[in-house]
Design a protein around this motif. Structure first.
Motif, PDB file in Angstrom:
ATOM      1  N   VAL A   1     -15.501 -23.060  -0.200  1.00 35.24           N
ATOM      2  CA  VAL A   1     -14.207 -22.409  -0.093  1.00 35.24           C
ATOM      3  C   VAL A   1     -13.487 -22.480  -1.437  1.00 35.24           C
ATOM      4  O   VAL A   1     -13.445 -23.537  -2.068  1.00 35.24           O
ATOM      5  CB  VAL A   1     -13.356 -23.070   1.000  1.00 35.24           C
ATOM      6  N   GLN A   2     -12.932 -21.337  -1.842  1.00 33.85           N
ATOM      7  CA  GLN A   2     -12.143 -21.311  -3.074  1.00 33.85           C
ATOM      8  C   GLN A   2     -10.673 -21.164  -2.689  1.00 33.85           C
ATOM      9  O   GLN A   2     -10.332 -20.394  -1.784  1.00 33.85           O
ATOM     10  CB  GLN A   2     -12.559 -20.140  -3.975  1.00 33.85           C
ATOM     11  N   LEU A   3      -9.819 -21.897  -3.390  1.00 34.24           N
ATOM     12  CA  LEU A   3      -8.395 -21.917  -3.074  1.00 34.24           C
ATOM     13  C   LEU A   3      -7.586 -21.521  -4.302  1.00 34.24           C
ATOM     14  O   LEU A   3      -7.882 -21.957  -5.415  1.00 34.24           O
ATOM     15  CB  LEU A   3      -7.980 -23.305  -2.604  1.00 34.24           C
ATOM     16  N   GLN A   4      -6.553 -20.734  -4.066  1.00 32.78           N
ATOM     17  CA  GLN A   4      -5.676 -20.280  -5.146  1.00 32.78           C
ATOM     18  C   GLN A   4      -4.229 -20.523  -4.725  1.00 32.78           C
ATOM     19  O   GLN A   4      -3.732 -19.847  -3.827  1.00 32.78           O
ATOM     20  CB  GLN A   4      -5.895 -18.795  -5.426  1.00 32.78           C
ATOM     21  N   ALA A   5      -3.571 -21.480  -5.386  1.00 35.20           N
ATOM     22  CA  ALA A   5      -2.181 -21.798  -5.074  1.00 35.20           C
ATOM     23  C   ALA A   5      -1.232 -20.989  -5.949  1.00 35.20           C
ATOM     24  O   ALA A   5      -1.543 -20.694  -7.108  1.00 35.20           O
ATOM     25  CB  ALA A   5      -1.934 -23.292  -5.267  1.00 35.20           C
ATOM     26  N   SER A   6      -0.085 -20.651  -5.388  1.00 38.05           N
ATOM     27  CA  SER A   6       0.934 -19.912  -6.133  1.00 38.05           C
ATOM     28  C   SER A   6       2.299 -20.183  -5.533  1.00 38.05           C
ATOM     29  O   SER A   6       2.410 -20.765  -4.453  1.00 38.05           O
ATOM     30  CB  SER A   6       0.628 -18.415  -6.111  1.00 38.05           C
ATOM     31  N   GLY A   7       3.345 -19.742  -6.248  1.00 43.31           N
ATOM     32  CA  GLY A   7       4.696 -19.822  -5.713  1.00 43.31           C
ATOM     33  C   GLY A   7       5.589 -20.872  -6.335  1.00 43.31           C
ATOM     34  O   GLY A   7       6.766 -20.972  -5.984  1.00 43.31           O
ATOM     35  N   GLY A   8       5.050 -21.670  -7.239  1.00 41.37           N
ATOM     36  CA  GLY A   8       5.875 -22.689  -7.873  1.00 41.37           C
ATOM     37  C   GLY A   8       6.897 -22.076  -8.808  1.00 41.37           C
ATOM     38  O   GLY A   8       6.871 -20.882  -9.100  1.00 41.37           O
ATOM     39  N   GLY A   9       7.822 -22.911  -9.262  1.00 46.31           N
ATOM     40  CA  GLY A   9       8.854 -22.427 -10.172  1.00 46.31           C
ATOM     41  C   GLY A   9       9.943 -23.444 -10.357  1.00 46.31           C
ATOM     42  O   GLY A   9       9.801 -24.609  -9.951  1.00 46.31           O
ATOM     43  N   LEU A  10      11.023 -23.005 -10.984  1.00 46.33           N
ATOM     44  CA  LEU A  10      12.180 -23.853 -11.243  1.00 46.33           C
ATOM     45  C   LEU A  10      13.272 -23.516 -10.231  1.00 46.33           C
ATOM     46  O   LEU A  10      13.609 -22.341 -10.048  1.00 46.33           O
ATOM     47  CB  LEU A  10      12.689 -23.617 -12.661  1.00 46.33           C
ATOM     48  N   VAL A  11      13.812 -24.548  -9.596  1.00 47.61           N
ATOM     49  CA  VAL A  11      14.854 -24.348  -8.593  1.00 47.61           C
ATOM     50  C   VAL A  11      15.858 -25.480  -8.704  1.00 47.61           C
ATOM     51  O   VAL A  11      15.511 -26.594  -9.107  1.00 47.61           O
ATOM     52  CB  VAL A  11      14.233 -24.274  -7.179  1.00 47.61           C
ATOM     53  N   GLN A  12      17.093 -25.203  -8.364  1.00 47.11           N
ATOM     54  CA  GLN A  12      18.121 -26.243  -8.364  1.00 47.11           C
ATOM     55  C   GLN A  12      18.012 -27.115  -7.114  1.00 47.11           C
ATOM     56  O   GLN A  12      17.501 -26.670  -6.078  1.00 47.11           O
ATOM     57  CB  GLN A  12      19.505 -25.610  -8.429  1.00 47.11           C
ATOM     58  N   ALA A  13      18.478 -28.320  -7.232  1.00 44.52           N
ATOM     59  CA  ALA A  13      18.501 -29.223  -6.081  1.00 44.52           C
ATOM     60  C   ALA A  13      19.241 -28.567  -4.920  1.00 44.52           C
ATOM     61  O   ALA A  13      20.280 -27.929  -5.116  1.00 44.52           O
ATOM     62  CB  ALA A  13      19.165 -30.542  -6.460  1.00 44.52           C
ATOM     63  N   GLY A  14      18.665 -28.708  -3.736  1.00 46.93           N
ATOM     64  CA  GLY A  14      19.220 -28.075  -2.549  1.00 46.93           C
ATOM     65  C   GLY A  14      18.634 -26.715  -2.263  1.00 46.93           C
ATOM     66  O   GLY A  14      18.860 -26.151  -1.184  1.00 46.93           O
ATOM     67  N   GLY A  15      17.895 -26.181  -3.211  1.00 45.83           N
ATOM     68  CA  GLY A  15      17.307 -24.868  -3.056  1.00 45.83           C
ATOM     69  C   GLY A  15      16.000 -24.888  -2.292  1.00 45.83           C
ATOM     70  O   GLY A  15      15.569 -25.922  -1.777  1.00 45.83           O
ATOM     71  N   SER A  16      15.365 -23.716  -2.241  1.00 41.32           N
ATOM     72  CA  SER A  16      14.129 -23.547  -1.470  1.00 41.32           C
ATOM     73  C   SER A  16      13.068 -22.826  -2.291  1.00 41.32           C
ATOM     74  O   SER A  16      13.383 -22.044  -3.193  1.00 41.32           O
ATOM     75  CB  SER A  16      14.397 -22.733  -0.200  1.00 41.32           C
ATOM     76  N   LEU A  17      11.823 -23.095  -1.957  1.00 38.56           N
ATOM     77  CA  LEU A  17      10.669 -22.389  -2.503  1.00 38.56           C
ATOM     78  C   LEU A  17       9.618 -22.302  -1.415  1.00 38.56           C
ATOM     79  O   LEU A  17       9.567 -23.162  -0.528  1.00 38.56           O
ATOM     80  CB  LEU A  17      10.071 -23.137  -3.700  1.00 38.56           C
ATOM     81  N   ARG A  18       8.778 -21.278  -1.507  1.00 39.24           N
ATOM     82  CA  ARG A  18       7.636 -21.193  -0.606  1.00 39.24           C
ATOM     83  C   ARG A  18       6.358 -21.096  -1.428  1.00 39.24           C
ATOM     84  O   ARG A  18       6.202 -20.184  -2.245  1.00 39.24           O
ATOM     85  CB  ARG A  18       7.721 -19.997   0.337  1.00 39.24           C
ATOM     86  N   LEU A  19       5.475 -22.044  -1.204  1.00 37.83           N
ATOM     87  CA  LEU A  19       4.170 -22.037  -1.860  1.00 37.83           C
ATOM     88  C   LEU A  19       3.155 -21.351  -0.957  1.00 37.83           C
ATOM     89  O   LEU A  19       3.248 -21.430   0.269  1.00 37.83           O
ATOM     90  CB  LEU A  19       3.712 -23.460  -2.163  1.00 37.83           C
ATOM     91  N   SER A  20       2.187 -20.705  -1.578  1.00 39.17           N
ATOM     92  CA  SER A  20       1.096 -20.072  -0.856  1.00 39.17           C
ATOM     93  C   SER A  20      -0.232 -20.601  -1.368  1.00 39.17           C
ATOM     94  O   SER A  20      -0.346 -20.971  -2.544  1.00 39.17           O
ATOM     95  CB  SER A  20       1.138 -18.554  -1.026  1.00 39.17           C
ATOM     96  N   CYS A  21      -1.219 -20.610  -0.492  1.00 38.20           N
ATOM     97  CA  CYS A  21      -2.573 -21.013  -0.872  1.00 38.20           C
ATOM     98  C   CYS A  21      -3.533 -20.037  -0.216  1.00 38.20           C
ATOM     99  O   CYS A  21      -3.721 -20.074   1.005  1.00 38.20           O
ATOM    100  CB  CYS A  21      -2.853 -22.440  -0.436  1.00 38.20           C
ATOM    101  N   ALA A  22      -4.115 -19.161  -1.022  1.00 36.85           N
ATOM    102  CA  ALA A  22      -5.050 -18.162  -0.514  1.00 36.85           C
ATOM    103  C   ALA A  22      -6.463 -18.715  -0.553  1.00 36.85           C
ATOM    104  O   ALA A  22      -6.912 -19.211  -1.596  1.00 36.85           O
ATOM    105  CB  ALA A  22      -4.953 -16.889  -1.342  1.00 36.85           C
ATOM    106  N   ALA A  23      -7.163 -18.623   0.563  1.00 33.78           N
ATOM    107  CA  ALA A  23      -8.531 -19.128   0.662  1.00 33.78           C
ATOM    108  C   ALA A  23      -9.517 -17.973   0.673  1.00 33.78           C
ATOM    109  O   ALA A  23      -9.241 -16.918   1.250  1.00 33.78           O
ATOM    110  CB  ALA A  23      -8.683 -19.959   1.918  1.00 33.78           C
ATOM    111  N   SER A  24     -10.658 -18.185   0.053  1.00 35.32           N
ATOM    112  CA  SER A  24     -11.729 -17.184   0.047  1.00 35.32           C
ATOM    113  C   SER A  24     -13.064 -17.898   0.143  1.00 35.32           C
ATOM    114  O   SER A  24     -13.148 -19.114  -0.023  1.00 35.32           O
ATOM    115  CB  SER A  24     -11.659 -16.317  -1.214  1.00 35.32           C
ATOM    116  N   GLY A  25     -14.103 -17.141   0.413  1.00 39.89           N
ATOM    117  CA  GLY A  25     -15.417 -17.739   0.576  1.00 39.89           C
ATOM    118  C   GLY A  25     -15.667 -18.077   2.034  1.00 39.89           C
ATOM    119  O   GLY A  25     -15.324 -17.305   2.925  1.00 39.89           O
TER     120      GLY A  25
END
Length: 122
Positions: A1-25
Motif C-alpha cells: 500500500v502506498q500512502l500520500q498525506a496532504s493538508g498541512g499548513g500554518l494555522v493560529q492557535a484555536g484554528g482548524s485543519l483537515r489532513l488527508s491520506c490517499a491510499a493506493s495499491g
C-alpha cells in the motif's frame, strides 16, 4: 500500500485543519490506518487509529475531543479533522496503514506516507 498525506499548513492557535491520506495499491488488504506525529527533537507519537472496515476509532488522550479520524472507503482516503489546535500540536503528521489489527505502536505499521507539516502559532 502506498500512502500520500496532504493538508498541512500554518494555522493560529484555536484554528482548524483537515489532513488527508490517499491510499493506493493493495488497499483491499488494509485493516488498520492511523495518524502519528513527530515534533522536532521528539519521538514519533500516536495520534489516532481507525479500523478500515468497521470505522471504529481510538485516540490519544492529548487529542481526544479535538481531533476526529475518519475514512472514505470509496475514495480510499483517510482524514484527520483537527480543531482547537494548540501550539503543542505542531509536528510533522504521518499516516500509516497495516494489514493487521494493530494498536498504537508506530513499529507495528508496515506502510507509511511521507508526512505533512502542521505549524500552530500562538
Amino acid at each position: 500500500v502506498q500512502l500520500q498525506a496532504s493538508g498541512g499548513g500554518l494555522v493560529q492557535a484555536g484554528g482548524s485543519l483537515r489532513l488527508s491520506c490517499a491510499a493506493s495499491g493493495r488497499t483491499s488488504s488494509m485493516y488498520t490506518m492511523g495518524w502519528f506525529r513527530q515534533a522536532p527533537g521528539k519521538e514519533r507519537e500516536f495520534v489516532a487509529t481507525i479500523n478500515w472496515t468497521s470505522g471504529s476509532t481510538f485516540y490519544a488522550d492529548s487529542v481526544k475531543g479535538r481531533f476526529t479520524i475518519s475514512r472514505d472507503k470509496f475514495k480510499n482516503t483517510m482524514y484527520l479533522q483537527m480543531n482547537s489546535l494548540k501550539p503543542e500540536d505542531t509536528a510533522v503528521y504521518y499516516c500509516a496503514a497495516d494489514a493487521r489489527r494493530v494498536g498504537v505502536r508506530a513499529a507495528d505499521f508496515g506502510s507509511w506516507g511521507q508526512g505533512t507539516l502542521v505549524t500552530v502559532s500562538s
